[in-house]
Design a protein around this motif. Structure first.
Motif, PDB file in Angstrom:
ATOM      1  N   ILE A  76     -42.833 -90.305 -71.437  1.00 32.60           N
ATOM      2  CA  ILE A  76     -43.620 -89.065 -71.352  1.00 32.60           C
ATOM      3  C   ILE A  76     -43.153 -88.220 -70.163  1.00 32.60           C
ATOM      4  CG2 ILE A  76     -45.926 -88.124 -70.919  1.00 32.60           C
ATOM      5  CD1 ILE A  76     -47.039 -90.565 -72.416  1.00 32.60           C
ATOM      6  N   SER A  77     -42.897 -88.863 -69.029  1.00 34.41           N
ATOM      7  CA  SER A  77     -42.449 -88.120 -67.851  1.00 34.41           C
ATOM      8  C   SER A  77     -41.060 -87.524 -68.061  1.00 34.41           C
ATOM      9  CB  SER A  77     -42.443 -89.030 -66.622  1.00 34.41           C
ATOM     10  OG  SER A  77     -41.491 -90.061 -66.756  1.00 34.41           O
ATOM     11  N   LYS A  78     -40.191 -88.237 -68.799  1.00 33.06           N
ATOM     12  CA  LYS A  78     -38.870 -87.698 -69.099  1.00 33.06           C
ATOM     13  C   LYS A  78     -38.981 -86.453 -69.985  1.00 33.06           C
ATOM     14  CE  LYS A  78     -36.101 -91.926 -68.676  1.00 33.06           C
ATOM     15  NZ  LYS A  78     -35.258 -92.916 -69.388  1.00 33.06           N
ATOM     16  N   PHE A  79     -39.896 -86.510 -70.960  1.00 28.58           N
ATOM     17  CA  PHE A  79     -40.079 -85.370 -71.854  1.00 28.58           C
ATOM     18  C   PHE A  79     -40.638 -84.161 -71.105  1.00 28.58           C
ATOM     19  CE2 PHE A  79     -43.131 -82.976 -74.477  1.00 28.58           C
ATOM     20  CZ  PHE A  79     -42.247 -82.416 -75.394  1.00 28.58           C
ATOM     21  N   LEU A  80     -41.740 -84.359 -70.374  1.00 30.23           N
ATOM     22  CA  LEU A  80     -42.376 -83.243 -69.670  1.00 30.23           C
ATOM     23  C   LEU A  80     -41.513 -82.773 -68.495  1.00 30.23           C
ATOM     24  CD1 LEU A  80     -46.077 -84.455 -69.701  1.00 30.23           C
ATOM     25  CD2 LEU A  80     -45.029 -82.706 -71.134  1.00 30.23           C
ATOM     26  N   GLY A  81     -40.819 -83.717 -67.845  1.00 27.27           N
ATOM     27  CA  GLY A  81     -39.966 -83.336 -66.724  1.00 27.27           C
ATOM     28  C   GLY A  81     -38.742 -82.546 -67.143  1.00 27.27           C
ATOM     29  N   ALA A  82     -38.343 -82.669 -68.419  1.00 33.72           N
ATOM     30  CA  ALA A  82     -37.182 -81.918 -68.911  1.00 33.72           C
ATOM     31  C   ALA A  82     -37.500 -80.456 -69.163  1.00 33.72           C
ATOM     32  CB  ALA A  82     -36.656 -82.564 -70.199  1.00 33.72           C
ATOM     33  N   ILE A  83     -38.786 -80.097 -69.221  1.00 33.25           N
ATOM     34  CA  ILE A  83     -39.176 -78.705 -69.444  1.00 33.25           C
ATOM     35  C   ILE A  83     -39.071 -77.960 -68.113  1.00 33.25           C
ATOM     36  CG2 ILE A  83     -41.025 -77.158 -70.169  1.00 33.25           C
ATOM     37  CD1 ILE A  83     -42.163 -79.463 -71.821  1.00 33.25           C
ATOM     38  N   PRO A  84     -38.266 -76.902 -68.007  1.00 34.81           N
ATOM     39  CA  PRO A  84     -38.140 -76.161 -66.739  1.00 34.81           C
ATOM     40  C   PRO A  84     -39.488 -75.615 -66.295  1.00 34.81           C
ATOM     41  CG  PRO A  84     -36.438 -75.497 -68.295  1.00 34.81           C
ATOM     42  CD  PRO A  84     -37.411 -76.344 -69.067  1.00 34.81           C
ATOM     43  N   PRO A  85     -39.949 -75.943 -65.089  1.00 33.41           N
ATOM     44  CA  PRO A  85     -41.267 -75.469 -64.637  1.00 33.41           C
ATOM     45  C   PRO A  85     -41.405 -73.954 -64.618  1.00 33.41           C
ATOM     46  CG  PRO A  85     -40.466 -77.236 -63.229  1.00 33.41           C
ATOM     47  CD  PRO A  85     -39.334 -76.869 -64.133  1.00 33.41           C
ATOM     48  N   ILE A  86     -40.275 -73.252 -64.534  1.00 36.32           N
ATOM     49  CA  ILE A  86     -40.352 -71.797 -64.442  1.00 36.32           C
ATOM     50  C   ILE A  86     -40.929 -71.178 -65.718  1.00 36.32           C
ATOM     51  CG2 ILE A  86     -38.051 -71.232 -65.356  1.00 36.32           C
ATOM     52  CD1 ILE A  86     -37.827 -69.234 -62.987  1.00 36.32           C
ATOM     53  N   VAL A  87     -40.868 -71.902 -66.859  1.00 36.50           N
ATOM     54  CA  VAL A  87     -41.412 -71.351 -68.099  1.00 36.50           C
ATOM     55  C   VAL A  87     -42.930 -71.313 -68.061  1.00 36.50           C
ATOM     56  CG1 VAL A  87     -39.436 -72.237 -69.388  1.00 36.50           C
ATOM     57  CG2 VAL A  87     -41.548 -73.571 -69.319  1.00 36.50           C
ATOM     58  N   TYR A  88     -43.538 -72.008 -67.092  1.00 40.28           N
ATOM     59  CA  TYR A  88     -44.998 -71.992 -66.984  1.00 40.28           C
ATOM     60  C   TYR A  88     -45.502 -70.789 -66.186  1.00 40.28           C
ATOM     61  CZ  TYR A  88     -44.776 -76.828 -68.607  1.00 40.28           C
ATOM     62  OH  TYR A  88     -44.543 -77.965 -69.342  1.00 40.28           O
ATOM     63  N   ILE A  89     -44.586 -70.010 -65.622  1.00 34.44           N
ATOM     64  CA  ILE A  89     -45.007 -68.879 -64.795  1.00 34.44           C
ATOM     65  C   ILE A  89     -45.895 -67.900 -65.572  1.00 34.44           C
ATOM     66  CG2 ILE A  89     -44.167 -66.816 -63.581  1.00 34.44           C
ATOM     67  CD1 ILE A  89     -41.934 -68.459 -62.440  1.00 34.44           C
ATOM     68  N   PRO A  90     -45.546 -67.491 -66.804  1.00 33.80           N
ATOM     69  CA  PRO A  90     -46.445 -66.572 -67.534  1.00 33.80           C
ATOM     70  C   PRO A  90     -47.858 -67.127 -67.702  1.00 33.80           C
ATOM     71  CG  PRO A  90     -44.316 -66.692 -68.609  1.00 33.80           C
ATOM     72  CD  PRO A  90     -44.318 -67.762 -67.566  1.00 33.80           C
ATOM     73  N   TYR A  91     -47.982 -68.439 -67.981  1.00 38.95           N
ATOM     74  CA  TYR A  91     -49.301 -69.046 -68.113  1.00 38.95           C
ATOM     75  C   TYR A  91     -50.014 -69.091 -66.756  1.00 38.95           C
ATOM     76  CZ  TYR A  91     -47.894 -70.519 -72.776  1.00 38.95           C
ATOM     77  OH  TYR A  91     -47.475 -70.522 -74.071  1.00 38.95           O
ATOM     78  N   GLY A  92     -49.242 -69.376 -65.710  1.00 40.05           N
ATOM     79  CA  GLY A  92     -49.839 -69.398 -64.378  1.00 40.05           C
ATOM     80  C   GLY A  92     -50.369 -68.038 -63.973  1.00 40.05           C
ATOM     81  N   ILE A  93     -49.599 -66.974 -64.273  1.00 47.58           N
ATOM     82  CA  ILE A  93     -50.032 -65.618 -63.944  1.00 47.58           C
ATOM     83  C   ILE A  93     -51.316 -65.274 -64.698  1.00 47.58           C
ATOM     84  CG2 ILE A  93     -49.422 -63.174 -64.168  1.00 47.58           C
ATOM     85  CD1 ILE A  93     -46.521 -63.972 -63.653  1.00 47.58           C
ATOM     86  N   ALA A  94     -51.418 -65.756 -65.957  1.00 51.68           N
ATOM     87  CA  ALA A  94     -52.607 -65.459 -66.768  1.00 51.68           C
ATOM     88  C   ALA A  94     -53.828 -66.257 -66.317  1.00 51.68           C
ATOM     89  CB  ALA A  94     -52.317 -65.744 -68.239  1.00 51.68           C
ATOM     90  N   LEU A  95     -53.634 -67.467 -65.772  1.00 51.47           N
ATOM     91  CA  LEU A  95     -54.759 -68.349 -65.483  1.00 51.47           C
ATOM     92  C   LEU A  95     -55.131 -68.422 -64.006  1.00 51.47           C
ATOM     93  CD1 LEU A  95     -53.745 -71.318 -67.833  1.00 51.47           C
ATOM     94  CD2 LEU A  95     -55.504 -69.588 -68.257  1.00 51.47           C
ATOM     95  N   LEU A  96     -54.150 -68.246 -63.127  1.00 54.24           N
ATOM     96  CA  LEU A  96     -54.413 -68.415 -61.693  1.00 54.24           C
ATOM     97  C   LEU A  96     -54.656 -67.068 -61.018  1.00 54.24           C
ATOM     98  CD1 LEU A  96     -51.761 -71.187 -60.966  1.00 54.24           C
ATOM     99  CD2 LEU A  96     -54.220 -71.464 -61.271  1.00 54.24           C
ATOM    100  N   PRO A  97     -55.425 -67.058 -59.918  1.00 55.57           N
ATOM    101  CA  PRO A  97     -55.869 -65.780 -59.333  1.00 55.57           C
ATOM    102  C   PRO A  97     -54.797 -64.977 -58.596  1.00 55.57           C
ATOM    103  CG  PRO A  97     -56.659 -67.636 -58.021  1.00 55.57           C
ATOM    104  CD  PRO A  97     -56.048 -68.216 -59.264  1.00 55.57           C
TER     105      PRO A  97
END
Length: 306
Positions: A152-173
């Motif tokens: 599971i960690s290999k799968f999730l760790g392979a996803i570049p964290p930078i792709v979460y930026i749009p979700y972070g901008i939408a959810l975080l203050p």
């Protein structure tokens, strides 16, 4: 070491070469601010002479003077290609003296951006370690959970964290919290994987010896498994640190209002490549210093393995 071995070195000849090339007339019509580069090199040479007097190990001295020699060689080539022979476009590659002069002018601004970037790195990085290490110890201790968590960690760790930026901008203050979140993800998965790997590869005789002493679960995890897994944990921490700087700079270029990435992106958009080069150099220096501190901590904690 003798004085000859300490001071009779090629690096000092390169210092003299740099000073001599200043006698070559400049090809640029604009001011090259050569005095700033001269003062910088003189300061480096004085510092080199002082430090050389205190370094005891020949290997350490060789490494130090080689780094200084590389700096001198780079400045010599840079000066010749720009100020002296104008081989590069001045707008894109300004002379070193002009870069040093601009650095002094922007010193306060650069310091604020460094503090912003390091603050974000520390928040996300330390939070990830605080969560990943205990969780990795627990998951790695259970052979069944550890095997599943590894994939599971290999799968999730392979996803570049930078792709979460749009979700972070939408959810975080704030964008700062988004950056901390991205650094957290960049560090969490390598450290978790390293911790689990370290625990699952602890020698069986070490575990059996602890069981004979009838140690409790807490003592087993944090006094036996944790020290035995430190080498693998540091491998994960090192990977997370490297990726964190890359992602932070990228994130700051997207929407931040401070930080080294913002500094580089802001001035490159206006075609100010003198400040862009300053930003690139400062990023490299900051990463080298933090990596040096990290490696020193690693050597100290793993000194029993020497």
């Amino acid at each position: 070491m003798t004085l000859k071995k300490r001071y009779l070195r090629v690096v000092h000849a390169l210092f003299i070469v740099f000073l001599l090339i200043q006698l070559i007339p400049d090809s640029l019509t604009t001011d090259t601010a050569a005095a700033y580069s001269i003062w910088f090199v003189v300061g480096v040479e004085v510092l080199t002479l002082i430090i050389s007097a205190f370094i005891k190990k020949p290997v350490s001295l060789n490494l130090f003077v080689d780094i200084v020699g590389f700096i001198y060689g780079l400045l010599i080539a840079w000066t010749l290609a720009t100020a002296k022979f104008n081989l590069l476009k001045p707008a894109l590659f300004p002379p070193p003296g002009r870069v040093f002069a601009q650095f002094i002018e922007d010193y306060d601004k650069i310091l604020v951006n460094i503090q912003s970037s390091i603050g974000i790195i520390l928040q996300g990085y330390l939070l990830a370690i605080a969560v990943a290490v205990p969780l990795g110890l627990f998951l790695g201790w259970s052979a069944r959970l550890g095997s599943a968590a590894t994939y599971i960690s290999k799968f999730l760790g392979a996803i570049p964290p930078i792709v979460y930026i749009p979700y972070g901008i939408a959810l975080l203050p704030t964008f700062r919290s988004v950056s901390v979140f991205v650094i957290f993800l960049a560090t969490f998965w390598p450290v978790l994987a390293g911790t689990m790997s370290g625990v699952m590869n602890v020698e069986k005789k070490t575990i059996d010896s602890a069981k004979v002493l009838n140690v409790g679960p807490f003592t087993m995890l944090f006094s036996i498994m944790l020290p035995a897994s430190l080498q693998q944990i540091f491998i994960g921490c090192n990977q997370g640190l490297t990726v964190s700087f890359v992602l932070l700079t990228s994130a700051e270029m997207i929407g931040a209002q401070s930080g080294l990435g913002y500094y580089i992106k802001n001035y490159s958009d206006f075609g100010d490549y003198t400040r862009t080069i300053i930003g690139l150099i400062v990023v490299g220096i900051v990463i080298v210093i933090i990596s040096f501190i990290f490696n020193s901590i690693q050597k100290f904690l793993l000194r029993w393995k020497q």
